[in-house]
Design a protein around this motif. Sequence first.
Motif, PDB file in Angstrom:
ATOM      1  N   UNK A 114       0.987  -1.351  -0.148  1.00 28.27           N
ATOM      2  CA  UNK A 114      -0.073   0.036  -0.136  1.00 28.27           C
ATOM      3  C   UNK A 114       0.888   1.117   0.051  1.00 28.27           C
ATOM      4  N   UNK A 115       1.674   1.436   0.922  1.00 28.43           N
ATOM      5  CA  UNK A 115       2.855   2.328   1.108  1.00 28.43           C
ATOM      6  C   UNK A 115       3.682   2.539  -0.232  1.00 28.43           C
ATOM      7  N   UNK A 116       4.459   1.334  -0.615  1.00 30.55           N
ATOM      8  CA  UNK A 116       5.359   1.770  -1.779  1.00 30.55           C
ATOM      9  C   UNK A 116       4.520   1.915  -3.143  1.00 30.55           C
ATOM     10  N   UNK A 117       3.164   1.303  -3.381  1.00 31.42           N
ATOM     11  CA  UNK A 117       2.694   1.643  -4.434  1.00 31.42           C
ATOM     12  C   UNK A 117       2.340   3.265  -4.760  1.00 31.42           C
ATOM     13  N   UNK A 118       1.959   3.864  -3.523  1.00 32.22           N
ATOM     14  CA  UNK A 118       1.628   5.174  -3.985  1.00 32.22           C
ATOM     15  C   UNK A 118       3.203   6.001  -4.267  1.00 32.22           C
ATOM     16  N   UNK A 119       4.017   5.701  -3.313  1.00 32.54           N
ATOM     17  CA  UNK A 119       5.524   6.280  -3.463  1.00 32.54           C
ATOM     18  C   UNK A 119       6.121   6.102  -4.904  1.00 32.54           C
ATOM     19  N   UNK A 120       5.810   4.944  -5.503  1.00 32.42           N
ATOM     20  CA  UNK A 120       6.573   4.436  -6.782  1.00 32.42           C
ATOM     21  C   UNK A 120       5.791   5.306  -7.866  1.00 32.42           C
ATOM     22  N   UNK A 121       4.455   5.298  -7.819  1.00 29.35           N
ATOM     23  CA  UNK A 121       3.696   6.109  -8.813  1.00 29.35           C
ATOM     24  C   UNK A 121       4.058   7.390  -8.818  1.00 29.35           C
ATOM     25  N   UNK A 122       4.385   8.163  -7.544  1.00 21.90           N
ATOM     26  CA  UNK A 122       4.529   9.561  -7.558  1.00 21.90           C
ATOM     27  C   UNK A 122       5.890   9.773  -7.964  1.00 21.90           C
ATOM     28  N   UNK A 123       6.809   9.117  -7.414  1.00 20.54           N
ATOM     29  CA  UNK A 123       8.266   9.484  -8.005  1.00 20.54           C
ATOM     30  C   UNK A 123       8.445   9.080  -9.509  1.00 20.54           C
ATOM     31  N   UNK A 124       7.808   8.149 -10.129  1.00 21.58           N
ATOM     32  CA  UNK A 124       7.867   8.117 -11.526  1.00 21.58           C
ATOM     33  C   UNK A 124       7.084   9.253 -12.482  1.00 21.58           C
ATOM     34  N   UNK A 125       6.071   9.752 -11.745  1.00 21.01           N
ATOM     35  CA  UNK A 125       5.247  10.829 -12.237  1.00 21.01           C
ATOM     36  C   UNK A 125       5.860  12.278 -12.164  1.00 21.01           C
ATOM     37  N   UNK A 126       6.840  12.499 -10.926  1.00 20.35           N
ATOM     38  CA  UNK A 126       7.547  13.644 -10.628  1.00 20.35           C
ATOM     39  C   UNK A 126       8.762  13.794 -11.867  1.00 20.35           C
ATOM     40  N   UNK A 127       9.398  12.707 -12.337  1.00 23.28           N
ATOM     41  CA  UNK A 127      10.045  13.024 -13.394  1.00 23.28           C
ATOM     42  C   UNK A 127       9.415  13.216 -14.820  1.00 23.28           C
ATOM     43  N   UNK A 128       8.239  12.661 -15.088  1.00 27.19           N
ATOM     44  CA  UNK A 128       7.361  12.687 -16.207  1.00 27.19           C
ATOM     45  C   UNK A 128       6.900  14.070 -16.401  1.00 27.19           C
ATOM     46  N   UNK A 129       6.456  14.410 -15.229  1.00 24.91           N
ATOM     47  CA  UNK A 129       5.686  15.930 -15.356  1.00 24.91           C
ATOM     48  C   UNK A 129       6.768  16.920 -15.577  1.00 24.91           C
ATOM     49  N   UNK A 130       7.991  16.693 -15.070  1.00 25.30           N
ATOM     50  CA  UNK A 130       8.981  17.788 -15.588  1.00 25.30           C
ATOM     51  C   UNK A 130       9.379  17.752 -17.173  1.00 25.30           C
ATOM     52  N   UNK A 131       9.309  16.391 -17.609  1.00 20.05           N
ATOM     53  CA  UNK A 131       9.519  16.308 -18.939  1.00 20.05           C
ATOM     54  C   UNK A 131       8.533  16.697 -19.887  1.00 20.05           C
ATOM     55  N   UNK A 132       7.246  16.293 -19.486  1.00 19.06           N
ATOM     56  CA  UNK A 132       5.974  16.716 -20.136  1.00 19.06           C
ATOM     57  C   UNK A 132       4.893  17.049 -19.572  1.00 19.06           C
ATOM     58  N   UNK A 133       4.953  18.492 -19.114  1.00 22.05           N
ATOM     59  CA  UNK A 133       4.031  19.142 -18.124  1.00 22.05           C
ATOM     60  C   UNK A 133       2.533  19.296 -18.854  1.00 22.05           C
ATOM     61  N   UNK A 134       2.134  18.087 -19.549  1.00 18.76           N
ATOM     62  CA  UNK A 134       0.751  18.180 -20.163  1.00 18.76           C
ATOM     63  C   UNK A 134      -0.623  17.919 -19.189  1.00 18.76           C
ATOM     64  N   UNK A 281      18.362  19.774 -10.025  1.00 18.86           N
ATOM     65  CA  UNK A 281      19.766  19.262 -10.527  1.00 18.86           C
ATOM     66  C   UNK A 281      19.754  19.134 -11.748  1.00 18.86           C
ATOM     67  N   UNK A 282      18.571  18.692 -12.550  1.00 16.66           N
ATOM     68  CA  UNK A 282      18.243  18.783 -13.899  1.00 16.66           C
ATOM     69  C   UNK A 282      18.716  19.922 -14.499  1.00 16.66           C
ATOM     70  N   UNK A 283      17.842  20.901 -13.874  1.00 23.33           N
ATOM     71  CA  UNK A 283      17.899  22.289 -14.696  1.00 23.33           C
ATOM     72  C   UNK A 283      19.372  22.832 -14.366  1.00 23.33           C
ATOM     73  N   UNK A 284      19.969  22.576 -13.362  1.00 31.38           N
ATOM     74  CA  UNK A 284      21.629  23.044 -13.143  1.00 31.38           C
ATOM     75  C   UNK A 284      22.326  22.383 -14.453  1.00 31.38           C
ATOM     76  N   UNK A 285      21.966  21.141 -14.693  1.00 30.30           N
ATOM     77  CA  UNK A 285      22.723  20.596 -15.769  1.00 30.30           C
ATOM     78  C   UNK A 285      22.597  21.244 -17.119  1.00 30.30           C
ATOM     79  N   UNK A 297      19.729  13.371 -18.027  1.00 31.93           N
ATOM     80  CA  UNK A 297      19.631  13.055 -16.645  1.00 31.93           C
ATOM     81  C   UNK A 297      18.166  12.824 -16.223  1.00 31.93           C
ATOM     82  N   UNK A 298      17.353  13.566 -16.722  1.00 31.51           N
ATOM     83  CA  UNK A 298      15.665  13.228 -16.358  1.00 31.51           C
ATOM     84  C   UNK A 298      15.536  11.675 -16.944  1.00 31.51           C
ATOM     85  N   UNK A 299      15.766  11.414 -18.017  1.00 30.95           N
ATOM     86  CA  UNK A 299      15.432  10.303 -18.621  1.00 30.95           C
ATOM     87  C   UNK A 299      16.083   9.156 -17.781  1.00 30.95           C
TER      88      UNK A 299
END
Length: 427
Positions: A114-134, A281-285, A297-299
């Motif tokens: 229950x706990x990991x499912x929410x964390x895994x989905x959220x952390x994957x989404x953080x990278x994706x929303x940074x690359x594709x903020x749609x 960090x990716x923005x600093x790159x 880095x984001x990929x």
Amino acid sequence: MGVKATEQDFQGQHPAVKTPPTTFTGKLKTVGPGFVTAATGVGTGDLIAALVAGVSFGTTLIWAIIIGAVFKFFFTEGMGRWQLATGRTILEGFHSLGKWATGYFGVYSILWGLSYGAAAMSTSAIMMVTMFPIMPLWAWAIVHGLAGLLLVLTGRYKLFERVMTVMIGVMFITVVGSAIILFPNIGNILSGFVPRTGDGSLLLVLGLLGGVGGTITMASYGYWIRENQWEGRKWLPMMKLDSAVGYIITAIFTVSLLVIGAEFLYGTGIEINGEEGLVTLSNMFSDQFGEVARWMFLIGAWCAAFSSLLGVWNGVPYLFADFVRMVRKKKDHVVTDKDPFYRAYLLWLTFPPMILLFTGKPVFLVILYGALGALFMPFLALALMWLLNSNRVDKPLRNGWIANTVLAGCVLVFGYLGITELINMMK
């Protein structure tokens, strides 16, 4: 102390018995579950821990990453050796220690999912929303959870293994490539192999030791080698090479992250706080090396997050289905990805955690999950020492002094970390 299954009995679980490769080249071509374990075990938590160590203490703690990878290799190799030597899964090994061990694992797996499912989905989404903020973060999180569900439900293991191998290849190229473009000082890197803490705290060092390469997900390794039809003790050399390759890749990847933190941010006063820090960090790159470096880095970070999700969605349901098999006393039943309890746990990983994306984690759940999680790694180390030194395993395949020494060290390290975590939770 339990009845040992014969190699012939175990081989009879599959209609076709594979023969292990005999050449080194053939063995390298056969490596697969080790890649899956590596990709599953290295998530954004490992990215952040290694980056923080590099930002705070330069390359001083490289040695801790190496030892951490060695620790996890002995965990994984021990579980693989247990299964190939006895024909029994690690859950059957836990069950032979007593019902308390089976019960502990069952309760922990339910809360962990229950706990990991929410964390895994959220952390994957953080990278994706940074690359594709749609789409908003919660929408990307749900997309990732459903994508993992569909891939596991519709794909066969070999497809899953190929996807994971590609993702760890992308992770390796992008993150190691990001470290290389910083032109790190080789002398500093080599000095990091000398054990010392510098200005780092003992707790940080132990955390780095424990954070390399996964926790409960390592217990899925036996099911992945079974999917490859590695059955019987003749597969032991292949299994050892496979798990070694996985943790060599893990160590190189994690050291590269530490080098990025050390070379890029050490001494700047800039902090990496949570997954959002990876975006900073990716923005600093991008500012220093251009947009291509930022996307690299984001990929890499997204591959680390999503491959962990996929590995858990595929691997941990085997453990839960095997737990149910133990409770129902169905000794002759072989757990597969078609098992109804495998699929039930897969749904548990996917849908209930979506509610937590909006409501946050209940305090009681966080406390109970943290308490059980703090105990899991010392429990696993003690269980492996007990099982692999007992007459459940033929004498030539029992632990040697090196394995026992390393596992005893794991008990001390993870026991200290677990007690510290429990104390911090009670404050």
